[in-house]
Design an enzyme around this catalytic site. Structure first.
Site, PDB file in Angstrom:
ATOM      1  N   CYS A  90     -10.531   0.828   7.837  1.00  0.00           N
ATOM      2  CA  CYS A  90     -10.003   2.025   8.482  1.00  0.00           C
ATOM      3  C   CYS A  90     -10.742   3.279   7.584  1.00  0.00           C
ATOM      4  O   CYS A  90     -10.623   4.163   8.443  1.00  0.00           O
ATOM      5  CB  CYS A  90      -8.256   1.970   8.218  1.00  0.00           C
ATOM      6  SG  CYS A  90      -7.965   1.746   6.386  1.00  0.00           S
ATOM      7  N   GLU A 143       0.928  -1.262   0.184  1.00  0.00           N
ATOM      8  CA  GLU A 143      -0.017  -0.073  -0.019  1.00  0.00           C
ATOM      9  C   GLU A 143       0.901   1.270  -0.064  1.00  0.00           C
ATOM     10  O   GLU A 143       0.887   2.256   0.811  1.00  0.00           O
ATOM     11  CB  GLU A 143      -1.119  -0.051   1.307  1.00  0.00           C
ATOM     12  CG  GLU A 143      -1.648  -1.426   1.404  1.00  0.00           C
ATOM     13  CD  GLU A 143      -2.589  -1.673   2.667  1.00  0.00           C
ATOM     14  OE1 GLU A 143      -2.578  -0.643   3.354  1.00  0.00           O
ATOM     15  OE2 GLU A 143      -3.191  -2.286   2.533  1.00  0.00           O
TER      16      GLU A 143
END
Lengths: 593, 593
Positions: A383, A289
């Site tokens: 998240c 990521e």
């Protein structure tokens, strides 16, 4: 250096952000709460040793709920909401009850793996702690209630002992940054200098402490590859990087630390000049990521996580207060109206984690790894949804800052403080009316957005590093700004090789895209005409263009013929709200040879 | 229907293929043998229960060596080579010695996992058997020695019993096709109809037998999704598909099976009109090394396995003999001079398994899955190197076929048979001299390549489906052909979305590419001028073009400026012979809007 004006002193009164905040309150918050209750995230705070359906509390569930709590605090500061308050109090009571005597609070490492406490720096304990601290500060500042804050101060003291005094944990710094900026926030709220010192300690230890093992063997992943003052390129996991840079900027400001400030400037420059999507998204690959390397900004496989766009905006906001240069707020604006806003659906209840700049649903049939094409209500790693909620609710933080002589207007929204009334439909249009009360003899510093070529202001002013400085002649002073907002074609640096021969459409700070639901499929066969003139407005733009005709053969000796076609663009952040279809931000442009 | 002229009756006497075959004999064969000996592949035929260095014989080692043996047979048929012969005899003796009494022969499933014999259709037992049978036939036909052939006839009889008579194996058809075409070959060599019947049995059972479990849950992977006569699109693992289609074409020809022939036509059409790279490569993704869907032909992530290009050429060759239509030999030619030839290095000793059409070495730093950028000497899965060797050595198979009245010339190379002498530097140039002996009253059918716009022939002829039919007036008849070979720009169908706005350069059957070693890096910033004229010849071409100048900013409002630049192209098959660098087949083209 100016002091940010807190969201607490700013009320969004209408316009674009009025709608967004209403949707956030009315749709996003209940939807996220409902999903969190369904998935056991709320119940997890009961610390039961058995859990329903085999879903054991994940290592970062605390932070998911903490971000939701932080959002709730922001909302409660503005208006009473008994249902929200009840959920908050329920959670706060559980936290108070379940916190261990020594101050420790973590669901997973109490209920699931108590023996693994402080053993692995990538297990998000300090990250969860940071989000809980942020939520506690927000709740205290919003409501004056200090039960949650007291718990978190106790937790912070325990962390201080374990990490700074005894140094008894298996690692020195967290694998996922967040605690650092939370501690600065705790210091600002409580005035207790030890929290600033602890935040500084964590930041200074990073890349400096042999105890910290590189996560996955790759020190860059968690920004451990160098001491922070020596870091000049954005590396590793993009969200982690952004949260670290936020803390570095906070400390640079609080401590007047020129070394940290220089590093922040270098990192900010590297991001915005080399490693940022035109949408303000960051993170070029799903692998870690992460950031990759300069100009590596692939569209179809973009990671560009919603939380990373939030992080970039938060970092830029901090830099805006340190030094008045519009490039900071420009980057924040780019991230907010594009990479961030795209993360949530039109109805406020579904979310993207990744935000690609180009989608061809068909190629998913290859079976190779690609971003999803439709926003989802459920994430196992969730998240982004509560991060969207807290960001929306605290947007007021972005608008203003002030020092002794100057009030800075960094962003434009329909909002007011005790001394400022701002009316605008921005970003739908570029006109802004400002009324400044009780500020005679001071200056207003009005950001002229980087995208704006022509603007007018009803008062004379002086331009410096992207801010127009206007003297405030009296205690009730009104001025009108108008940022001309024509549609613009934007070209990427030719090292961004996927965008070569293509242009992006922007109108004001908003990036546009084409979708096949409007333009038919095979969007790459479209091109924007050399002298395209755009019609339409904020919601939809049109221009002349072409579509390549399909030839009969697979490989032929005659170039495909281009037939005139009107192209229709919508704001990028609204993509994927009408069913799965192709989407592209970068569109071929006639005359780029 | 015409009968192919076997490589045995064709001698390559010089020119382009003379060089390739010499390199194959002198460099590739010894290099592959050396690697196979080093890695224990040859020793594995000793069936020792312990093996050196922990390298246990892999399930397809038999086939690796069998393909090398097949190549050796082809070479020995042309000229004596005591060293090669010794290696062959050594292996044949081991096979004879180690073959089980019932006829079974497989290293892995005797030495490593004897209890797993015929248990899993994806474990390549029948695939290995097929390659051993092909090698045995080749060795018998080349040398007249029948020890190896006898072993394999015995093995085939055992397979017939297990799979057709008793049906006692855990599956009905092999997961990796190959045995089917090998059995047809065994029938043609021995005249024993049972092998044709067994091959037909395997082909007809495919997609028709409940015993066969889809491999990896995906029936398409091994072409099990439909009975073969109903298959109309190329699906699944590309090499497997090609070998199946070869067997289908063989059976269609041998059995006059119109249903199979129609399926072959449909599959061939689907491949060459929708699913084939301009290089003749097939297989659009590494996931399953597979076909994907129509027009899905990504360049950077192309799989395009060397063995699949070989397979397409083999399938096309069979179709050429069934019906005289030049599109078959055109496809074979495309695959041979590009996707196949690229698989081996300039020096003949290193190999590509995957052959991408575009390389940007830098993006490998993302960590995402991409093809390798340099040929390797070692593969753990080493199907391609010996497949290259056997294909090179048997290229003579491709040139001619004949029926009662007509001799077909499908491909052009410096070669002769007892009745034909052909002189040419093809594909370096388009002139071909043919001398036809003892064929008065017959016709020569000369393929006019699909890429050729203008040609001349010294004798009058009639054009039908891409072949020029010329009456042969006497028993010593010479004719000259000249295929004009200008450099051509080729455009892909606009559904191939990665190639939109781009052109490929071809000269004759050879596809060209740009490399950064010649053109500087960031190849996508290059474009071919609208009216580019090419200079140079086979080895290197040049034309006018442009390079986009690098702007200062990441996102700017002014389109990058194009500066004139000469572009240099080399044959695609020679890419990656000068160190790792960028490469692209498809280059942007001015004036495609």
């Amino acid at each position: 250096m100016s002091d940010p004006v807190s969201y607490r002193d700013v009320t969004v009164t209408g316009g674009f952000w009025g709608e967004l905040q209403a949707r956030n309150r009315e749709a996003t918050m209940p939807a996220v709460e409902a999903r969190f209750r369904e998935t056991g995230r709320f119940d997890a705070f009961r610390f039961r040793r058995t859990w329903q359906g085999g879903k054991r509390p994940h290592i970062f569930w605390d932070s998911d709920v903490a971000k939701w709590m932080e959002a709730a605090a922001y909302i409660l500061q503005k208006q009473s909401n008994p249902r929200l308050e009840q959920s908050m109090e329920e959670l706060v009571a559980l936290i108070e009850k379940k916190q261990r005597k020594n101050g420790y609070f973590n669901i997973h490492f109490t209920v699931v793996r108590p023996l693994m406490r402080w053993k692995n720096r990538d297990w998000h304990e300090l990250y969860c702690a940071g989000h809980l601290i942020e939520a506690a500060v927000a709740y205290y500042e919003a409501t004056g209630r200090d039960r949650f804050l007291r718990c978190m101060v106790k937790y912070a003291a325990y962390i201080e002992r374990v990490f700074m005094i005894e140094q008894s944990a298996a690692f020195a710094t967290p694998g996922h940054e967040e605690i650092e900026l939370a501690l600065v926030r705790l210091w600002r709220c409580t005035g207790q200098a030890r929290w600033l010192a602890l935040g500084e300690f964590f930041v200074n230890q990073r890349g400096n402490n042999g105890k910290d093992k590189p996560i996955g063997g790759e020190a860059r992943y968690a920004q451990d590859h160098l001491p922070v003052r020596e870091q000049a390129t954005a590396e590793g996991h993009a969200v982690r990087a952004m949260y670290l840079y936020c803390a570095m900027a906070d400390l640079a400001a609080e401590l007047n630390d020129e070394g940290l400030l220089q590093a922040c400037r270098a990192l900010f420059g590297n991001i915005t000049e080399k490693r940022m999507y035109v949408t303000g998204g960051v993170g070029s690959t799903y692998r870690g990521e992460a950031f990759t390397f300069d100009y590596d900004l692939p569209g179809e496989t973009a990671y560009s996580e919603t939380c990373a766009a939030i992080g970039l905006a938060l970092f830029a906001r901090r830099m805006s207060a340190i030094e008045p240069d519009s490039r900071y707020a420009d980057a924040a604006e780019r991230a907010i109206y594009n990479g961030f806003l795209a993360g949530v659906s039109e109805d406020g209840t579904a979310f993207f984690y990744e935000n690609p700049l180009e989608i061809h649903p068909e190629i998913r049939r290859r079976g190779e790894r690609l971003p999803i094409t439709q926003r989802q209500r459920v994430f196992s790693c969730s998240c982004c949804p509560p991060n969207v909620a807290r960001f929306m609710a605290s947007f007021g933080d972005f608008l203003f800052s002030r020092d002794g002589s100057t009030v800075f207007v960094h962003h434009y929204a329909h909002a007011r403080t005790a001394h400022i009334e701002m009316e605008t439909q921005y970003p739908r249009e570029g006109r802004v009316s400002l009324r400044l009360l009780g500020m005679a003899g001071r200056r207003a510093a009005l950001r002229i957005p980087g995208w704006c070529v022509n603007f007018s202001c009803s008062a004379p002013g002086e331009l410096d590093r992207g801010y127009l400085y206007v003297d405030i002649p009296g205690d009730d002073f009104s001025l009108d700004l108008n940022f001309e907002m024509p549609t613009q074609l934007i070209y990427a640096h030719p090292r961004v090789y996927g965008n070569i021969g293509r242009a992006a459409v922007m109108r004001g700070p908003v990036v546009y895209c084409v979708e096949s639901v409007d333009n038919g499929d095979n969007l790459r066969a479209l091109s924007i005409a050399a002298k395209a003139e755009f019609t339409g407005g904020f919601d939809a733009l049109e221009c002349d263009g072409y579509r390549l005709e399909e030839s009969s053969g697979l490989y032929v000796g005659i170039a495909p013929k281009a037939m005139p076609e009107r192209l229709k663009f919508i704001p990028y952040y609204r993509f994927a709200n009408r069913g799965e279809c192709e989407m592209a931000v970068w569109v071929r442009k006639e005359s780029i040879i």
